[in-house]
Design a protein around this motif. Structure first.
Motif, PDB file in Angstrom:
ATOM      1  N   LEU A  62      40.705  40.752  24.614  1.00 35.84           N
ATOM      2  CA  LEU A  62      41.746  41.272  25.508  1.00 35.84           C
ATOM      3  C   LEU A  62      43.137  40.968  24.960  1.00 35.84           C
ATOM      4  O   LEU A  62      44.056  41.790  25.093  1.00 35.84           O
ATOM      5  N   THR A 119      53.353  39.179  31.233  1.00 34.83           N
ATOM      6  CA  THR A 119      52.721  40.426  31.668  1.00 34.83           C
ATOM      7  C   THR A 119      51.362  40.589  30.993  1.00 34.83           C
ATOM      8  O   THR A 119      50.365  40.957  31.628  1.00 34.83           O
ATOM      9  N   ALA A 120      51.342  40.297  29.703  1.00 37.36           N
ATOM     10  CA  ALA A 120      50.069  40.328  28.982  1.00 37.36           C
ATOM     11  C   ALA A 120      49.123  39.269  29.536  1.00 37.36           C
ATOM     12  O   ALA A 120      47.925  39.518  29.725  1.00 37.36           O
ATOM     13  N   HIS A 168      46.959  43.362  23.326  1.00 36.71           N
ATOM     14  CA  HIS A 168      48.399  43.134  23.527  1.00 36.71           C
ATOM     15  C   HIS A 168      49.056  42.621  22.246  1.00 36.71           C
ATOM     16  O   HIS A 168      50.182  42.123  22.289  1.00 36.71           O
ATOM     17  N   GLU A 220      46.781  32.944  34.687  1.00 38.82           N
ATOM     18  CA  GLU A 220      47.769  32.874  33.624  1.00 38.82           C
ATOM     19  C   GLU A 220      48.823  31.830  33.979  1.00 38.82           C
ATOM     20  O   GLU A 220      49.274  31.747  35.132  1.00 38.82           O
ATOM     21  N   LYS A 273      43.378  38.473  34.699  1.00 41.77           N
ATOM     22  CA  LYS A 273      42.728  39.292  35.718  1.00 41.77           C
ATOM     23  C   LYS A 273      41.428  39.884  35.207  1.00 41.77           C
ATOM     24  O   LYS A 273      40.416  39.924  35.922  1.00 41.77           O
ATOM     25  N   ARG A 274      41.429  40.340  33.959  1.00 37.38           N
ATOM     26  CA  ARG A 274      40.252  41.016  33.411  1.00 37.38           C
ATOM     27  C   ARG A 274      39.185  40.044  32.915  1.00 37.38           C
ATOM     28  O   ARG A 274      38.024  40.434  32.718  1.00 37.38           O
ATOM     29  N   LYS A 280      48.970  38.010  32.566  1.00 32.08           N
ATOM     30  CA  LYS A 280      48.438  38.411  33.871  1.00 32.08           C
ATOM     31  C   LYS A 280      47.289  39.401  33.705  1.00 32.08           C
ATOM     32  O   LYS A 280      46.257  39.314  34.383  1.00 32.08           O
ATOM     33  N   ASP A 281      47.457  40.346  32.799  1.00 32.13           N
ATOM     34  CA  ASP A 281      46.417  41.346  32.575  1.00 32.13           C
ATOM     35  C   ASP A 281      45.151  40.706  32.015  1.00 32.13           C
ATOM     36  O   ASP A 281      44.033  41.004  32.461  1.00 32.13           O
TER      37      ASP A 281
END
Length: 494
Positions: free
Chosen positions: A250, A194-195, A254, A217, A201-202, A197-198
């Motif tokens: 980033l 989940t981290a 997380h 990811e 994306k960013r 993917k974030d």
């Protein structure tokens, strides 16, 4: 010399024997392998090689064909997105080639793969025929499993070449032309997808992140880590340092950090230099002068010794491509130069012998010098023959209403006949030198001097063929007859 780099990515990173078979298939086309990088988690191989444009097209086709034979995507599992057994094939300009020419090479390969292997082909990046296909991620969207449900039904997924249906085992392939990129992977100290993917994306441009960066990811299950796999499509716009810093920032949100990084395949030296310069905050630094290796290169101190194996491959590759030059006339001159070199070697070894009869030294020395002089002349004739053809083509390309065109064409044609005639004449003269030296040469080099003689005979005959083909177009019968007679006399001595 024209030089192209190709970086086929194929979907096998675990079976070393299969990987080697694909690499061997590429190498059999006469290209130079630069790098073979496999990844077990990705189950993928990134193969890099360089060569003449036509050799690269053939090498890529052989990679596609061998991948088709060895890889079944129905049973393929790996972390990296893929839609084909050979998944993506980019052509990259290196020397004497434009990106537009690479796009044409991509089209040629795509048509060949689609027509002969019946694999659907999508052109991407600089070869793309549709704006949405410039981005490889759009082309590969859905991967093999998704594409086989869409192709043939969705008009936006109609391939540029090949059948409008998925190949049952090999899937589809993206073929394109692009600039040099950097494949830069950042491995986090977390397994939290989940981290991941974030962060991915960013980081990527499409998510509002860094310009000219693609990001994905990937779960490295064996290592219990998340990888942020990035592609820097323009490393001068966004450097590796910027990607590393932003990914680290980033990740920190997380509670994670970048543990290690990887570079996949090859990258330009400048990309690493940029990273060092940014990290060190250097002032008034001149890389051309202050980097030792760069300075040594600039003054020629690091020039490698001649590599006859590479030179031989380059000559044969130049002959193999579909350019009109070098052709038969240049080949004759090169063969004659090789023969003279071989003769020099045989005579030179004989002269070094401590058991040499001193009575033989003077004639052998004269033969050595004579063959050396001839070899230098053949080297020039190889260039002259190609230039003569270019001169004729330049005359022929003049406007048809140009009054000087016929005379210039005839002048160029006569010149194009005289060059190989000169090659034949010198080959015959060199053969006489070799014949005189043969009985005096040592028994250990007898085969070499005889090989030189056979090559010179062949060179004379080959040059003769190039004289004859030009004679047929010469309109002045007296000139044509003169050249014909001279050739016949020359070949009678060879």
């Amino acid at each position: 010399m024209k030089l192209v780099e190709c970086v086929p990515n194929f979907s096998e990173g675990r079976d070393k024997s299969k990987v080697q078979l694909v690499v061997d298939a590429a190498q059999s086309a006469g290209v130079t392998i630069l790098d073979v990088e496999t990844d077990i988690d990705h189950n993928r191989c990134v193969l890099s090689f360089v060569g003449a444009p036509e050799a690269c097209v053939e090498a890529c086709f052989r990679v596609a064909k061998k991948s088709l034979e060895l890889i079944d995507l129905n049973s393929h599992k790996g972390a990296h997105p893929r839609m084909g057994a050979v998944d993506v094939i980019p052509f990259i300009p290196v020397k004497g080639v434009t990106i537009a020419e690479c796009a044409k090479l991509a089209e040629k390969l795509g048509e060949k793969i689609g027509g002969e292997l019946r694999i659907p082909v999508y052109l991407y990046d600089h070869a793309a025929r549709k704006p949405e296909r410039k981005d490889l991620a759009n082309v590969r969207k859905g991967q093999f499993e998704g594409l086989k449900e869409l192709i043939g039904k969705d008009e936006t997924r109609i391939p540029d070449f090949g059948p409008n249906h998925i190949h049952p085992t090999a899937g589809a392939v993206a073929v394109g032309a692009r600039r040099q990129i950097v494949n830069f992977n950042l491995n986090l100290d977390t397994a939290d997808m989940t981290a991941g993917k974030d962060i991915a994306k960013r980081v990527r441009a499409s998510g509002g992140g860094l310009a000219a960066v693609r990001g994905k990811e990937i779960s490295l299950e064996a290592r219990k880590q998340v990888q942020i796999s990035t592609v820097l499509t323009d490393y001068k716009t966004t450097s590796m340092k910027k990607v590393l810093d932003e990914t680290g920032r980033l990740a920190a949100e997380h509670g994670a950090k970048v543990k290690t990084t990887e570079i996949v395949g090859l990258l330009p030296r400048e990309a690493l230099l940029d990273f060092a310069l940014e990290s060190l905050h250097l002032e008034n630094f001149d890389a051309k002068v202050q980097i030792l290796e760069s300075r040594l290169e600039s003054v020629g101190a690091l020039e490698a010794p001649p590599d006859w194996k590479r030179a031989g491959r380059e000559v044969s590759a130049a002959m193999a491509n579909t350019d009109a030059t070098p052709g038969g006339g240049s080949a004759a001159a090169i063969a004659a130069a090789m023969a003279c070199g071989l003769g020099q070697m045989a005579v030179g070894i004989t002269l070094k012998s401590k058991k040499l009869d001193e009575a033989k030294r003077s004639p052998l020395t004269q033969a050595l010098l004579g063959l050396g002089e001839m070899r230098a002349k053949f080297d020039r004739l190889a260039d002259d023959d190609a230039a003569a053809f270019d001169q004729f083509m330049a005359a022929m390309s003049l406007p048809k209403d140009d009054a000087s065109r016929p005379a210039k064409m005839q002048e160029a044609l006569v010149h194009a006949a005289r060059i190989p005639l000169r090659t034949a004449q010198l080959a015959a003269g060199s053969l006489a030198l070799a014949k005189a030296a043969a009985p005096l040469a040592g028994s250990a080099v007898a085969s070499d001097i005889h090989c030189a003689m056979h090559l010179l005979k062949a060179a004379a005959q080959c040059a003769g063929e190039n004289v004859r083909i030009n004679l047929s177009g010469i309109k002045d019968p007296a000139v044509a007859e003169e050249l014909k007679v001279m050739l016949e006399k020359t070949l009678a001595c060879a």
